[in-house]
Design an enzyme around this catalytic site. Structure first.
Site, PDB file in Angstrom:
ATOM      1  N   THR A 203      -6.979  -1.851   6.293  1.00 22.38           N
ATOM      2  CA  THR A 203      -8.205  -1.993   5.851  1.00 22.38           C
ATOM      3  C   THR A 203      -8.533  -0.737   5.242  1.00 22.38           C
ATOM      4  OG1 THR A 203      -8.893  -1.086   7.858  1.00 22.38           O
ATOM      5  CG2 THR A 203      -8.732  -3.249   8.125  1.00 22.38           C
ATOM      6  N   HIS A 204      -9.235  -0.948   4.056  1.00 26.88           N
ATOM      7  CA  HIS A 204      -9.737   0.235   3.407  1.00 26.88           C
ATOM      8  C   HIS A 204      -8.360   0.694   2.552  1.00 26.88           C
ATOM      9  CE1 HIS A 204     -13.700   0.394   5.624  1.00 26.88           C
ATOM     10  NE2 HIS A 204     -12.888   0.094   6.713  1.00 26.88           N
TER      11      HIS A 204
ATOM     12  N   SER B 138       9.092   0.066 -21.160  1.00 27.76           N
ATOM     13  CA  SER B 138       8.258   0.943 -21.942  1.00 27.76           C
ATOM     14  C   SER B 138       8.906   1.012 -23.215  1.00 27.76           C
ATOM     15  CB  SER B 138       8.114   2.069 -21.065  1.00 27.76           C
ATOM     16  OG  SER B 138       7.594   3.083 -21.969  1.00 27.76           O
TER      17      SER B 138
ATOM     18  N   LYS C  64      10.999   3.199 -17.270  1.00 31.50           N
ATOM     19  CA  LYS C  64      10.082   2.508 -16.642  1.00 31.50           C
ATOM     20  C   LYS C  64      10.693   0.762 -16.404  1.00 31.50           C
ATOM     21  CE  LYS C  64       6.449   3.235 -15.903  1.00 31.50           C
ATOM     22  NZ  LYS C  64       5.132   3.518 -16.470  1.00 31.50           N
TER      23      LYS C  64
ATOM     24  N   GLU D 216      -0.343  -7.713 -13.714  1.00 30.83           N
ATOM     25  CA  GLU D 216      -1.511  -6.811 -14.419  1.00 30.83           C
ATOM     26  C   GLU D 216      -2.114  -7.636 -15.311  1.00 30.83           C
ATOM     27  OE1 GLU D 216      -0.113  -2.721 -15.537  1.00 30.83           O
ATOM     28  OE2 GLU D 216       1.545  -3.607 -15.241  1.00 30.83           O
TER      29      GLU D 216
END
Ligand code: ARG
Length: 476
Positions: free
Chosen positions: A158-159, A280, A286, A293
């Site tokens: 949570t949070h 990348s 990468k 996304e």
């Protein structure tokens, strides 16, 4: 009527300005409705023949001609031109080139207003079923990943702060539930979408004795729109589709956000296979979760479509207004985007490897069993608030020592409450913390296993229903 002459030429003296032709044309977008338009026109022609408005010979010519036009469009051999505005006028014009005069009888008892409303509903019901299938595929992918990693435990948050340990399967099944509601929403909208608007004509109905129920039956509609003005003005179904699509995208975006977090070095909970990752162009090391996304990003695009449609329809006076031609770009884009996102997210989930050890380590650190210490004391009769306070004190103490609760000695623990006994150590293990959450819908393994089995049965049932669903002609 001469070739390229407008259907409305009778009342007009001047030719249309080229700039206006270009501005008002919509064929670049609404050509995606060609198949639906032809299907609707064939049913309309049959309805006209049944009412003896056209002869059987004319009907045969129209049906054959429409099939030919359909083939040309499907083959990419069709010539589109701004002069002919939209998909409806293109098809009629080409039909006239192929079969001559009977083509011009096809528009009897019909307007482009009810024609386009029909095409949209034919398009939507097809998309609704496709979306429901893709939702099942997505749910299958979630269940498969859950099954493969049935005993994996990770922190529930949570949070975005570690809260309590949960089974990964439980976490994944939360998304299963969201998608079930999405599927339900699409299913329920079908009963409102699958209604025939044709026969409303321009807005007031038609003077010709057509049998609308017959047309509805031919096209597999469940009913006939009862008010001609509503039939040509209404775009509720496009809006409803985009609303349900938006919510479904919201769910996908949350899952994708978690995949993005989980696949980072900071979490390390999952590894995406190379086949669903990208690299990348500058940083050789990468490996990025671009699929997740992009789904996250495209969610905004689908919300945009919903907003565009709501704004488009706001305050429009009855009945048809040309504004409504602008409904197609956002609707088609939302439908295409949702379908693509469902398919690619399922593929990504299929190619996700779970790092159960990393998950377990994260769930074992950070006092995720502190609630259980409080529960332990509350079960011994302490009011929960006092139990919570004592457990909080123990956490603060352990934190200062750089230890977890279960690493404190019994002597240390009893300083916070005298009711704590040796059995506390069994109570605080990861397995027992998870296993004790047996309330309905909880994360206890025995419940999650049942939920998973139930989820799989539900997908199978849904798939059977979808298989049976067809928009075939009814009882003619
Ligand atoms: N292309 C139009 C649309 O998509 C078809 C209906 C046109 N009707 C009219 N009266 N101009 O909305």
């Amino acid at each position: 009527m001469k070739e390229q002459e407008k259907p409305w030429q009778g009342r007009f003296d001047e030719a249309t300005d080229k700039l206006v032709e270009e501005f008002t044309s919509s064929h670049a977008t609404d050509r995606h409705l060609a198949r639906h338009d032809i299907l609707g026109s064939k049913a309309h022609a049959k309805t006209l023949a049944r009412a003896a408005i056209i002869s059987e010979a004319e009907l045969a010519a129209i049906l054959k001609g429409l099939d030919e036009v359909g083939k040309e469009i499907a083959a990419g051999a069709f010539k589109w031109s701004d002069a002919l505005e939209d998909v409806h006028m293109h098809i009629e014009s080409r039909l006239f080139e192929i079969i001559g005069d009977p083509a011009h009888k096809l528009h009897t008892a019909r307007s482009r207003n009810d024609q386009v409303a029909l095409d949209l509903r034919l398009y939507l019901r097809e998309r609704i079923v496709l979306v429901q299938r893709l939702i099942c595929d997505m749910q299958d992918a979630l269940c498969a990943l859950a099954t493969k990693n049935i005993s994996a435990i990770l922190p529930g948050y949570t949070h975005l702060q570690r809260a309590q340990p949960v089974l990964l399967a439980h976490h994944l099944l939360a998304y299963f539930e969201m998608l079930s509601r999405d599927g339900e929403r699409f299913d329920q909208m079908l009963s409102r979408v699958n209604i025939l608007p044709l026969g409303a004509a321009a807005l007031a109905g038609t003077t010709f004795p057509i049998d609308r129920q017959y047309t509805a039956n031919l096209l597999g509609f469940d009913g006939v729109a009862v008010n001609s003005m509503d039939a040509v003005s209404d775009r509720d179904s496009a809006i409803e589709f985009c609303a349900a699509a938006s919510l479904c995208m919201a769910h996908l975006s949350r899952l994708c956000e978690e995949i993005i977090l989980w696949s980072s070095a900071e979490f390390g909970f999952v590894t995406l296979s190379d086949s669903v990752s990208t690299g990348s162009s500058i940083m050789p090391q990468k490996k990025n979760p671009d699929v997740a996304e992009l789904v996250r990003g495209k969610t905004g695009r689908v919300y945009g479509s919903l907003m565009a449609l709501l704004t488009l329809m706001k305050s429009l006076p009855l009945t048809y207004n040309r504004d409504m031609q602008e409904d197609k770009p956002p609707l088609f884009d939302a439908a295409d985007t949702l379908c693509a996102c469902l398919a690619v997210t399922a593929r990504m989930i299929d190619n996700t490897k779970v790092n159960a050890e990393k998950m377990r380590r994260a769930a074992s650190q950070g006092f995720l069993n502190a609630t259980d210490l409080a529960d332990y004391l509350a079960a011994k009769g302490l009011p929960f608030r006092r139990a919570h306070h004592a457990a909080g004190k123990a956490v603060a103490f352990a934190l200062a020592q750089g230890k977890e609760l279960e690493q404190l000695s019994l002597e240390e623990l009893t300083r916070f409450d005298k009711n704590i006994q040796k059995d506390i150590y069994d109570f605080l293990t990861l397995e027992s913390v998870v296993s004790r959450r047996k309330s309905i819908g909880g994360t206890a393994p025995q419940l999650v296993k049942k939920a998973l089995a139930q989820a799989k049965r539900q997908i199978a049932k849904e798939r059977r229903l979808l298989e049976k669903l067809s928009f075939e002609a009814k009882g003619q």
